[in-house]
Design an enzyme around this catalytic site. Structure first.
Site, short mmCIF file in Angstrom:
data_model
loop_
_atom_site.label_atom_id
_atom_site.label_comp_id
_atom_site.label_asym_id
_atom_site.label_seq_id
_atom_site.Cartn_x
_atom_site.Cartn_y
_atom_site.Cartn_z
N HIS A 154 0.83 -1.21 0.00
CA HIS A 154 0.00 0.00 0.00
C HIS A 154 0.87 1.26 0.00
O HIS A 154 0.44 2.30 0.49
CB HIS A 154 -0.94 0.05 1.21
CG HIS A 154 -1.71 -1.21 1.44
ND1 HIS A 154 -2.98 -1.42 0.96
CD2 HIS A 154 -1.37 -2.36 2.08
CE1 HIS A 154 -3.39 -2.63 1.31
NE2 HIS A 154 -2.43 -3.23 1.98
N SER A 275 14.15 21.51 -16.91
CA SER A 275 12.95 22.32 -17.09
C SER A 275 13.36 23.61 -17.79
O SER A 275 14.44 24.15 -17.55
CB SER A 275 12.34 22.63 -15.74
OG SER A 275 11.52 23.77 -15.82
N LYS A 281 15.58 21.78 -11.81
CA LYS A 281 14.87 20.53 -12.08
C LYS A 281 15.71 19.50 -12.84
O LYS A 281 16.45 19.84 -13.75
CB LYS A 281 13.59 20.80 -12.90
CG LYS A 281 12.48 21.44 -12.13
CD LYS A 281 11.94 20.61 -10.96
CE LYS A 281 11.10 19.44 -11.42
NZ LYS A 281 9.83 19.84 -12.04
#
Ligand code: ARG
Length: 440
Positions: A154, A275, A281
């Protein structure tokens, strides 16, 4: 430039002509069609339908065309209906009227079926090799990174595993994928050549000869099925889809692991992009594209399944639609396997963060329960006690192993000093069948 002008009075409409042509994409079947055509005329000679001289001329012509295409002298383009027409018409132009005999006891229906099967076999074998390289890369990565790590369910920290063991789960998936591909090849390995349009031929041709000559296990048993079977394409694209699903799951983990939140791995610059606005980024585009292209391959599977649904026997032109879908799905999965292999080979592991992942999240809570079970408490009761301990630790914001023995004993008198050793993350992997995790 048509193979079938005889019963027509009018030229085909300009747009219809373009709409009908498969040459721009089925040119990929060129070497396979040449190979099957050579096998076909060789067989026609064996059964005395063609003379030796005729056969030699046709084989020579076909080989010349192959040579010219390979060295760029002859381009596969122009107003041809498909690759089969291209080869036949160029053959006639090259060797004269004897070239018109190549199509004796053959139809484009069995011609395309055999060429496509040869192509599918060859390319599937290439894909298997690429998957083997990916498996090797995963194994090497695992051997180099046999470090303790949180295992998740999970997406919640669950129990201790190792990074190697985690990656070897993918190794198993790709191992099954290879088996699926091998099995598909095994099933498709029957030659449709000689089924002709749908009903065989009045000539006593030797279908066993061509089947053997082209490396098939046998000839197909039913003419109608032989020319209209596209099961193998559906089966292969469905195997491709499963491979993509596996690649996509791995991509998703790579994307998460390379995030600031996890910081488990650093992708090599070669497989990342930046980016245009945010200078800091570094995005995991390689993995994202693989995840994205999974949808594209599933789309091809849906497309061919839908195309084949409700087609009456035998050949229908709808079937020409199998090619673009198959080629695209094949190219996509092949490229994704190669990119994934390179990504795995070049990514760097942040060992400290991975090791630290086991520390918070109570990954040893199950071992606490197992410990009590060893002391004679039922598992259900032990589960409850361990759950209470977790609650207590959560409030104090400490891991279970930081409890004093006195605190342990407050939960149950059976706790002794050996609890610390028992719930040690590395030690627990040496117990019972968990040893398999350490052995990888
Ligand atoms: N280009 C066709 C295909 O890909 C070849 C078979 C054509 N047969 C026919 N009867 N028109 O399916």
């Amino acid at each position: 430039m048509k193979l079938w002008g005889g019963r027509f009075k009018e030229e085909v409409d300009y747009l219809m002509n373009q709409f009908n042509s498969s040459l721009p994409f089925d040119k990929r079947l060129f070497p396979h069609d040449i190979k099957a055509s050579i096998a076909h005329v060789t067989m026609l000679c064996e059964v005395d339908i063609l003379s030796n001289e005729e056969k030699d001329k046709i084989v020579y012509g076909l080989k010349e065309i192959k040579e010219e295409v390979d060295n760029g002298e002859l381009k596969i383009e122009g107003d041809y209906e498909d690759i089969h027409s291209f080869i036949e018409l160029n053959l006639i132009e090259k060797i004269g009227p004897v070239g018109k005999k190549v199509h004796t006891a053959r139809s484009r229906n069995d011609q395309v079926a055999v060429a496509m099967k040869l192509f599918a076999k060859e390319e599937t074998i290439n894909l298997i090799e690429r998957l083997n390289n990916l498996k090797d890369a995963l194994k090497i990565f695992g051997d180099e990174n046999n470090i303790i790590m949180a295992g998740y369910t999970h997406l919640q920290r669950a129990q201790t595993v190792t990074l190697k063991y985690h990656m070897m789960a993918y190794f198993e998936m790709f191992k099954r994928d290879i088996k699926r591909l091998e099995n598909s090849v095994d099933i498709l390995n029957e030659s449709p050549l000689g089924c002709c349009a749908l009903a065989g031929t009045t000539y006593s041709i030797d279908r066993d000869f061509t089947a053997r000559n082209l490396g098939f296990n046998k000839k197909v048993d039913n003419f109608l099925d032989g020319i209209s079977d596209r099961d193998y394409i559906i089966e292969l694209i469905s195997a491709f889809s499963i491979i993509m699903m596996h690649l996509s799951r791995l991509s998703e983990e790579i994307i998460m692991w390379s995030s600031q939140e996890f910081k488990f791995i650093t992708l090599d610059d070669k497989y990342s992009t930046g980016s245009s606005i945010m200078p800091q980024k570094k995005n995991p585009d390689g993995a994202e594209l693989i995840r994205g292209k999974t949808g594209r391959v599933y789309g091809s599977l849906m497309s061919i399944l839908t195309t084949m649904k409700a087609l009456p026997l035998a050949y229908n032109k709808d079937m020409q639609e199998d090619k673009e879908q198959f080629f695209d799905a094949l190219d996509t999965v092949s490229n994704c396997v190669v990119i994934m292999t390179s990504m795995i080979k070049t990514m760097k592991v942040n060992e400290k963060n991975i090791k630290d992942s086991v520390k918070m999240g109570f990954l040893n809570a199950t071992e606490v329960a197992d410990y009590l079970v060893n002391k004679g408490i039922s598992f259900r009761d032990a589960h409850e006690i361990s759950g209470n301990i977790v609650l207590y630790c959560e409030e104090k914001n400490i891991p279970i192993e930081k409890l004093s023995i006195g605190e342990f004993k407050n939960f149950n008198v059976k706790f002794e000093e050996d609890i610390y050793d028992f719930i040690d993350y590395e030690e627990s992997l040496k117990k019972g069948i968990k040893k398999e995790i350490l052995q990888g």
